[in-house]
Design a protein around this motif. Structure first.
Motif, PDB file in Angstrom:
ATOM      1  N   SER A 101       4.582   1.777 -17.102  1.00  0.00           N
ATOM      2  CA  SER A 101       4.776   0.111 -16.661  1.00  0.00           C
ATOM      3  C   SER A 101       3.976  -0.008 -15.342  1.00  0.00           C
ATOM      4  N   VAL A 102       4.224   1.230 -14.541  1.00  0.00           N
ATOM      5  CA  VAL A 102       3.518   0.856 -13.165  1.00  0.00           C
ATOM      6  C   VAL A 102       2.177   1.067 -13.029  1.00  0.00           C
ATOM      7  N   ILE A 103       1.519   1.971 -14.159  1.00  0.00           N
ATOM      8  CA  ILE A 103       0.265   2.122 -14.204  1.00  0.00           C
ATOM      9  C   ILE A 103      -0.593   0.796 -14.560  1.00  0.00           C
ATOM     10  N   ILE A 104       0.005   0.339 -15.934  1.00  0.00           N
ATOM     11  CA  ILE A 104      -0.442  -0.810 -16.515  1.00  0.00           C
ATOM     12  C   ILE A 104      -0.322  -1.976 -15.503  1.00  0.00           C
ATOM     13  N   ALA A 105       0.624  -2.113 -14.701  1.00  0.00           N
ATOM     14  CA  ALA A 105       0.729  -3.197 -13.568  1.00  0.00           C
ATOM     15  C   ALA A 105      -0.331  -3.079 -12.705  1.00  0.00           C
ATOM     16  N   GLN A 106      -0.617  -1.821 -12.073  1.00  0.00           N
ATOM     17  CA  GLN A 106      -1.351  -1.694 -10.874  1.00  0.00           C
ATOM     18  C   GLN A 106      -2.788  -2.074 -11.508  1.00  0.00           C
ATOM     19  N   ASN A 107      -3.201  -1.670 -12.656  1.00  0.00           N
ATOM     20  CA  ASN A 107      -4.589  -1.838 -13.163  1.00  0.00           C
ATOM     21  C   ASN A 107      -4.865  -3.040 -13.435  1.00  0.00           C
ATOM     22  N   ILE A 108      -4.150  -3.882 -14.044  1.00  0.00           N
ATOM     23  CA  ILE A 108      -4.178  -5.380 -14.607  1.00  0.00           C
ATOM     24  C   ILE A 108      -4.296  -6.041 -13.196  1.00  0.00           C
ATOM     25  N   ASN A 109      -3.333  -5.588 -12.286  1.00  0.00           N
ATOM     26  CA  ASN A 109      -3.153  -6.634 -10.909  1.00  0.00           C
ATOM     27  C   ASN A 109      -4.568  -6.419 -10.184  1.00  0.00           C
ATOM     28  N   GLN A 110      -5.298  -5.362 -10.135  1.00  0.00           N
ATOM     29  CA  GLN A 110      -6.291  -5.378  -9.606  1.00  0.00           C
ATOM     30  C   GLN A 110      -7.242  -6.276 -10.165  1.00  0.00           C
ATOM     31  N   VAL A 111      -7.471  -6.236 -11.528  1.00  0.00           N
ATOM     32  CA  VAL A 111      -8.481  -7.147 -12.052  1.00  0.00           C
ATOM     33  C   VAL A 111      -8.231  -8.604 -12.014  1.00  0.00           C
ATOM     34  N   ILE A 112      -6.816  -8.804 -11.749  1.00  0.00           N
ATOM     35  CA  ILE A 112      -6.507 -10.238 -11.701  1.00  0.00           C
ATOM     36  C   ILE A 112      -6.885 -10.772 -10.207  1.00  0.00           C
ATOM     37  N   ALA A 113      -6.732  -9.834  -9.164  1.00  0.00           N
ATOM     38  CA  ALA A 113      -7.149 -10.011  -7.708  1.00  0.00           C
ATOM     39  C   ALA A 113      -8.446 -10.395  -7.629  1.00  0.00           C
TER      40      ALA A 113
END
Length: 470
Positions: A176-188
């Motif tokens: 869950s942490v890995i998914i959130a980090q990766n997706i959040n960088q793309v959103i940013a």
């Protein structure tokens, strides 16, 4: 045993222990049980082997896996999300020291799995069983061992089941942490600012719960194939970035400047390399299980390849990003690049698709311990348990949104027990009546390997807990 009319197991199913039962109406009834046979059943079979009994010929498996199939499954089981943290592990040890320590960890993990399979083969003859799950091997060893060991058979089962549950549940949390980090960088990149890290993890609650409701692993087989494709493509592009950003080795530390970072290395590398949980299911499904071990056996081939791959990933990742190497190497990729964004999304999707396999193991263990209390409405209870476990995995990640503490804790606490401490102890008990060898070599070897596992457990767990509360 598997019925001759039953369809062949899917690729995903081969990673879990099977006892021939099934899942009905969405509720687990035991097909993937991580359990052992009660001691009374083992004792009833007798403690002495039958020279005319061939456990491998007694197996009723209409669709056994070939050596090549087993090697493929072993590689897929080992090459998971742990590889994303290997560059950080090399940062903790140094470029050159990291190579030698990875080889050492790979050797120890392979050796322990090797002796565990050897013990299982001995116990097949002693108990007249043709297959055993991972916990069953340990309990049978204690049950059929010297008198002083027999009272601890059930305790060993509890320890193994608990360690398996915590390791797979913790892996779900890491996902869950890995998914959130990766997706959040793309959103940013596209929105100017990413979401709060804990908020991004919390959003994953609904997708995880929905995935946990899939009633049978066979429905996840196509999803697993897609995940494999995503992971291969994502890693291929990542290697491109490694090569493009490679720095001369002279610009990075050859050896760590402080030994205080070594517990992190051992915890991460053990988490990444260790495959003790899948060796028994793989061996149980082989057409030629005798060839799983041996100098050129399937396990040695697979683990040698895994160790080499992790060395390459750790070396290149650390050489590329040096002191800037992060816990999840994918987050080092420049989020402004389109290719980097593709990698982050692909890896996130691959990890999400793999969540189901990890989740089903901890679900299995938990359900087996409570299902007797819900005989009237097992389906409702099962789905409530699924929902609760999925929610718990996400909420733990929300509370501590870090990768390394969980990876370190799982590697140090759980995999050190399962893969480093338990195998030599089981070997000692199984071979108790055969003698200890010249100079009591068996006892010395058991003490050395188990002591290494205990050191990793204590120092790795201590370091991980400190990181959690920072």
């Amino acid at each position: 045993m598997v019925s001759a009319t039953e369809p062949p197991a899917t690729e995903l199913e081969t990673f879990l222990p099977q006892d021939g039962s099934a899942i009905k109406d969405g509720a687990l009834t035991g097909k993937y049980k991580v359990q052992v046979v009660p001691a009374r059943d083992v004792e009833a079979t007798g403690q002495t082997g039958d020279k005319g009994f061939d456990p491998f010929k007694e197996r009723d498996n209409p669709n056994p896996t070939t050596n090549c199939d087993t090697l493929t499954h072993l590689l897929k089981a080992c090459l998971g999300t742990g590889m994303l943290s290997m560059p950080f592990a090399f940062k903790s040890a140094g470029l050159v020291l990291g190579i030698f320590l990875t080889i050492f960890v790979g050797f120890i993990c392979t050796y322990c799995a090797y002796v565990y399979i050897e013990c299982a083969h001995k116990l097949y003859h002693r108990t007249r069983k043709s297959t055993m799950s991972f916990p069953e091997v340990a309990q049978c060893a204690f049950t059929n061992g010297p008198p002083w060991a027999r009272p601890y058979a059930k305790t060993v089962r509890v320890i193994i089941d608990l360690s398996l549950f915590v390791s797979y549940f913790g892996t779900c949390t890491v996902y869950s942490v890995i998914i959130a980090q990766n997706i959040n960088q793309v959103i940013a990149v596209h929105m100017g600012e990413g979401l709060a890290e804990r908020g991004m993890i919390a959003i994953l609650l609904v997708p995880f719960v929905l995935l946990s409701w899939v009633p049978n692993l066979k429905y996840l087989a196509p999803v697993s194939m897609v995940a494999n494709a995503f992971m291969v493509v994502g890693l291929g592009i990542t290697f491109y970035y490694f090569v493009m950003n490679m720095h001369p080795p002279s610009e990075v530390h050859m050896v760590t400047e402080t030994v205080s970072t070594l517990p992190a290395f051992f915890s991460i590398s053990i988490f990444a390399i260790e495959a003790i949980g899948v060796v028994m299911p793989l061996e149980n499904n082989m057409k030629t299980p005798q060839q799983f071990i041996g100098i050129c056996g399937v396990m040695n081939q697979g683990m040698s390849a895994v160790t080499l791959i992790y060395i390459v990933i750790g070396f290149m990742g650390y050489a590329a990003y040096r002191d800037e190497t992060k816990e999840n190497i994918i987050t080092n990729l420049n989020p402004e690049d389109i290719l980097a964004q593709v990698v982050k999304v692909l890896i996130a999707l691959a990890v999400y698709c793999t969540f189901g396999l990890q989740f089903y193991v901890c679900l299995e263990i938990a359900w087996n311990n409570i299902k007797e209390r819900f005989l009237k409405k097992p389906q409702i209870a099962n789905y409530l348990l699924r929902t609760g476990l999925a929610m718990a995995a996400v909420l733990v990640a929300v509370a501590v949104p870090k990768i390394m503490p969980f990876v370190g804790l799982i590697g140090a606490l759980c995999f050190s027990i399962l893969g480093l401490i338990m195998p030599p102890i089981v070997e000692l008990i199984v071979r108790w009546d055969e003698g200890f060898g010249r100079g009591y070599w068996l006892i010395v070897k058991t003490i050395l390997v188990a002591s290494f596992g205990l050191v990793v457990l204590l120092f790795g767990t201590y370091t991980a807990i400190l990181d959690i509360f920072k």
